[in-house]
Design a protein around this motif. Structure first.
Motif, mmCIF file in Angstrom:
data_model
loop_
_atom_site.group_PDB
_atom_site.id
_atom_site.type_symbol
_atom_site.label_atom_id
_atom_site.label_comp_id
_atom_site.label_asym_id
_atom_site.label_seq_id
_atom_site.Cartn_x
_atom_site.Cartn_y
_atom_site.Cartn_z
ATOM 1 N N CYS A 54 -20.268 -32.455 -55.962
ATOM 2 C CA CYS A 54 -20.166 -32.819 -54.584
ATOM 3 C C CYS A 54 -21.039 -33.854 -53.989
ATOM 4 C CB CYS A 54 -19.751 -31.583 -53.564
ATOM 5 S SG CYS A 54 -18.323 -31.027 -53.700
ATOM 6 N N CYS A 84 -19.504 -31.387 -48.409
ATOM 7 C CA CYS A 84 -18.072 -31.407 -48.601
ATOM 8 C C CYS A 84 -17.588 -30.004 -48.392
ATOM 9 C CB CYS A 84 -17.930 -31.691 -50.156
ATOM 10 S SG CYS A 84 -16.367 -31.548 -50.726
ATOM 11 N N CYS A 141 -15.679 -34.762 -49.932
ATOM 12 C CA CYS A 141 -16.437 -36.167 -50.434
ATOM 13 C C CYS A 141 -15.537 -36.811 -51.346
ATOM 14 C CB CYS A 141 -17.678 -35.634 -51.235
ATOM 15 S SG CYS A 141 -17.220 -34.517 -52.524
ATOM 16 N N CYS A 175 -14.236 -35.480 -54.648
ATOM 17 C CA CYS A 175 -13.120 -34.397 -54.470
ATOM 18 C C CYS A 175 -11.916 -35.130 -54.331
ATOM 19 C CB CYS A 175 -13.441 -33.492 -53.358
ATOM 20 S SG CYS A 175 -14.809 -32.106 -54.009
HETATM 21 ZN ZN LIG Z 1 -16.761 -32.335 -52.799
#
Ligand SMILES: [Zn+2]
Length: 71
Positions: free
Chosen positions: A3, A24, A36, A39
């Protein structure tokens, strides 16, 4: 999965804004989950987030029915 910090624009005072970095998965000032880029681009991560949100919605529904209000 790695992340990255997310830049979030938040109000500062009445007319000003500032940019802060959040992790995140944290919740921003709108009560929205911060996600983020890695993701957002990961199908697995988005499924996991959707699953967690569904759980939360279920909890809130249960709390409402029990008269406890939203979490
Ligand atoms: Zn993330």
């Amino acid at each position: 999965m790695s992340c990255k910090p997310v830049d979030v624009v938040v109000p500062r005072g009445r007319y000003d804004t500032k940019v802060i970095q959040m992790k995140c998965g944290e919740t921003n000032h709108h009560g929205m989950r911060v996600t983020c880029d890695p993701c957002l681009n990961s199908k697995e991560s988005m499924q996991e987030i959707a699953r967690q949100k569904a759980n939360m919605d279920a909890d809130n529904a249960w709390n409402r029915s029990a008269g406890w209000g939203e979490m």
